[in-house]
Design an enzyme around this catalytic site. Sequence first.
Site, short mmCIF file in Angstrom:
data_model
loop_
_atom_site.label_atom_id
_atom_site.label_comp_id
_atom_site.label_asym_id
_atom_site.label_seq_id
_atom_site.Cartn_x
_atom_site.Cartn_y
_atom_site.Cartn_z
N SER A 135 0.85 -1.19 0.00
CA SER A 135 0.00 0.00 0.00
C SER A 135 0.89 1.23 0.00
O SER A 135 2.02 1.20 0.50
CB SER A 135 -0.88 0.01 1.26
OG SER A 135 -1.51 1.25 1.43
N TYR A 148 -1.02 -0.83 10.10
CA TYR A 148 -1.14 -1.13 8.68
C TYR A 148 0.09 -0.66 7.90
O TYR A 148 0.66 -1.41 7.10
CB TYR A 148 -2.41 -0.46 8.14
CG TYR A 148 -2.71 -0.69 6.69
CD1 TYR A 148 -3.21 -1.90 6.25
CD2 TYR A 148 -2.52 0.33 5.76
CE1 TYR A 148 -3.52 -2.11 4.91
CE2 TYR A 148 -2.82 0.13 4.42
CZ TYR A 148 -3.32 -1.09 4.00
OH TYR A 148 -3.61 -1.29 2.68
N LYS A 152 2.71 -3.03 5.87
CA LYS A 152 2.92 -2.86 4.43
C LYS A 152 4.36 -2.48 4.10
O LYS A 152 4.90 -2.88 3.07
CB LYS A 152 1.93 -1.84 3.86
CG LYS A 152 0.48 -2.36 3.88
CD LYS A 152 0.34 -3.71 3.22
CE LYS A 152 -1.12 -4.12 3.02
NZ LYS A 152 -1.24 -5.41 2.35
#
Length: 191
Positions: A135, A148, A152
């Site tokens: 991401s 997150y 990532k």
Amino acid sequence: GAAAARLFGREGAKVVVNDLDAAEAEASAEAIRKAGGAAIGIGGSVTDLAMPDKLIQAALDEYGTPDVIVNNAGFLWDGVLHNMTDKQFNEVVDCHLGAPFRLLRAAAPHIRAAAKLEFERDGRPRDRAIVNVSSTSGLHGNAGQANYASAKAGITGLTKTLAKEWGPLGVRANAIAFGMIDTRMTNAFSG
């Protein structure tokens, strides 16, 4: 994930679809089969420690050694860093980074053995690919996403390591860093 699975199916790949929701996994597999492709659906969480072996065994039983693996599962559990719990951090990191690591580790003996056999027999292995979904949050960070973004960013390191370890065996390793796209995960933001 479902769109990628359908695209692989249209291109002639034999697909093993996984989704947390077994009905969604089967619906994706059914759509591929209705379009003339080959697919099976397997429900369950990628964070289940038995899932990597289950997915690899399903691929082996149905189609043989996998040539392509797409690590795409994910969910969000956002919160600012100073309020984020260990559980919140660890569950997101495990889904986005731990699960891909475990799936690749489960696939390694099969992919590596096939490539080595092809080297001995043909002088070079067949082309294979690993696609890890990252991401832009992993590249730039994002407020409220320490978990997150960290996971990532870790996908980048995992992918680069994989490229060095498996590249000589004919396995391409790529990470794709999407921004916001229309998925079940991001639909929560549109309401």
